[in-house]
Design a protein around this motif. Sequence first.
Motif, mmCIF file in Angstrom:
data_model
loop_
_atom_site.group_PDB
_atom_site.id
_atom_site.type_symbol
_atom_site.label_atom_id
_atom_site.label_comp_id
_atom_site.label_asym_id
_atom_site.label_seq_id
_atom_site.Cartn_x
_atom_site.Cartn_y
_atom_site.Cartn_z
ATOM 1 N N SER A 1 0.837 -1.206 0.000
ATOM 2 C CA SER A 1 0.000 0.000 0.000
ATOM 3 C C SER A 1 0.872 1.257 0.000
ATOM 4 C CB SER A 1 -0.931 0.012 1.215
ATOM 5 O OG SER A 1 -0.199 0.203 2.415
ATOM 6 N N LEU A 2 2.151 1.072 0.358
ATOM 7 C CA LEU A 2 3.110 2.173 0.304
ATOM 8 C C LEU A 2 3.652 2.289 -1.113
ATOM 9 C CD1 LEU A 2 5.083 1.218 3.545
ATOM 10 C CD2 LEU A 2 3.240 2.901 3.350
ATOM 11 N N GLU A 3 4.161 3.445 -1.439
ATOM 12 C CA GLU A 3 4.728 3.628 -2.779
ATOM 13 C C GLU A 3 6.032 2.853 -2.879
ATOM 14 O OE1 GLU A 3 6.213 7.229 -5.754
ATOM 15 O OE2 GLU A 3 5.311 7.686 -3.803
ATOM 16 N N ARG A 4 6.186 2.127 -3.952
ATOM 17 C CA ARG A 4 7.409 1.351 -4.139
ATOM 18 C C ARG A 4 8.565 2.258 -4.542
ATOM 19 N NH1 ARG A 4 6.898 -4.380 -4.798
ATOM 20 N NH2 ARG A 4 4.712 -5.076 -4.905
ATOM 21 N N ALA A 5 9.756 1.757 -4.283
ATOM 22 C CA ALA A 5 10.955 2.478 -4.700
ATOM 23 C C ALA A 5 11.039 2.524 -6.221
ATOM 24 C CB ALA A 5 12.199 1.781 -4.147
ATOM 25 N N TYR B 1 12.321 -5.464 -10.373
ATOM 26 C CA TYR B 1 13.434 -5.404 -9.426
ATOM 27 C C TYR B 1 12.910 -5.475 -7.984
ATOM 28 C CZ TYR B 1 16.560 -3.857 -13.214
ATOM 29 O OH TYR B 1 17.309 -3.780 -14.365
ATOM 30 N N SER B 2 11.821 -4.774 -7.739
ATOM 31 C CA SER B 2 11.245 -4.751 -6.393
ATOM 32 C C SER B 2 10.791 -6.143 -5.962
ATOM 33 C CB SER B 2 10.068 -3.770 -6.357
ATOM 34 O OG SER B 2 9.468 -3.751 -5.079
ATOM 35 N N CYS C 1 11.484 -11.668 -3.334
ATOM 36 C CA CYS C 1 11.888 -13.062 -3.467
ATOM 37 C C CYS C 1 13.089 -13.363 -2.564
ATOM 38 C CB CYS C 1 12.222 -13.368 -4.924
ATOM 39 S SG CYS C 1 12.631 -15.103 -5.241
ATOM 40 N N ALA C 2 14.026 -12.430 -2.509
ATOM 41 C CA ALA C 2 15.202 -12.615 -1.656
ATOM 42 C C ALA C 2 14.796 -12.684 -0.183
ATOM 43 C CB ALA C 2 16.193 -11.481 -1.880
ATOM 44 N N ILE C 3 13.852 -11.824 0.219
ATOM 45 C CA ILE C 3 13.366 -11.827 1.602
ATOM 46 C C ILE C 3 12.670 -13.141 1.917
ATOM 47 C CG2 ILE C 3 11.708 -10.769 3.198
ATOM 48 C CD1 ILE C 3 12.318 -8.094 1.773
ATOM 49 N N LEU D 1 2.449 -9.150 -12.552
ATOM 50 C CA LEU D 1 3.562 -9.139 -11.606
ATOM 51 C C LEU D 1 3.067 -9.010 -10.173
ATOM 52 C CD1 LEU D 1 6.339 -6.941 -13.258
ATOM 53 C CD2 LEU D 1 6.603 -9.286 -12.426
ATOM 54 N N GLN D 2 2.083 -8.131 -9.979
ATOM 55 C CA GLN D 2 1.540 -7.930 -8.641
ATOM 56 C C GLN D 2 0.918 -9.219 -8.105
ATOM 57 O OE1 GLN D 2 -1.002 -4.641 -9.623
ATOM 58 N NE2 GLN D 2 0.493 -3.092 -8.962
ATOM 59 N N GLU D 3 0.200 -9.929 -8.957
ATOM 60 C CA GLU D 3 -0.393 -11.205 -8.549
ATOM 61 C C GLU D 3 0.691 -12.255 -8.292
ATOM 62 O OE1 GLU D 3 -3.203 -12.368 -11.508
ATOM 63 O OE2 GLU D 3 -4.822 -11.162 -10.618
#
Length: 243
Positions: A52-56, A68-69, A74-76, A111-113
């Motif tokens: 809900s926050l703006e992405r980098a 990239y985001s 995925c890394a997390i 991508l969001q899904e």
Amino acid sequence: MKSIYKKIEDTMVKNRYASYIHPPYELESKLVQCIQQLDLETASYILNKINSLERAQLSNQPLTSLKYSIVGSCAIFTRAAIEGGLDTETAFILSDYYINLIDETPNVHALQELEYSMLTDFINVLKRYKQYFYNPLINRVIEYIKKNIENPLSLQEISTFAKVHPNYLSAAFKKEVGKTLSEYISEVKIGAIKLYLNNTDLSVTEISHIFNFNHITYFSRFFKKHIGLTPMEYRKQVLTATV
């Protein structure tokens, strides 16, 4: 060329001016905990809050920036799953699979899904493969070994962590696992070294340093004792097999 410190300061000012701040670390920490606790419902809720926050802005191209985001997500997820008890090989296989999907996904909505599908799959795979074959003490010791496998591990250190006498731990481990603590540590270390040899371009010397071997000769002897090949021979064999 600007120093990295100047770049960080400039970007920080730009982000604040644009009313953008990276998601609070507290939210990411809670998300990691939910993955490790296999709590998909709460994990999805927290991911919603983060999104809900703006992405980098990681690229001037919106689609590329989002990719990239989500690779960052995925890394997390991968690290959370490993720390939650998933073996590294399975975690990285799943990570590689999703990174390729992210790269191939053609639009923002898909991508969001995909990010939520990725979260679901990491939790489900962790749930399936996080099996506790042994008693709680041995499970804790095994998790400790896997998390610290790059470091030299001694019976004394592990028994201190487990808060039991070294002799008791040694006997209990052999009885439960069917191999000595030293044998098990070597087995896990070899598996971790293989991952580096198979999945990175790091030199054998660099990998030996990661695993805290004092000299590459000792590293090569250790690897050959268990695999029958030197690290270089093993890597060459793997590369030949994939061609």
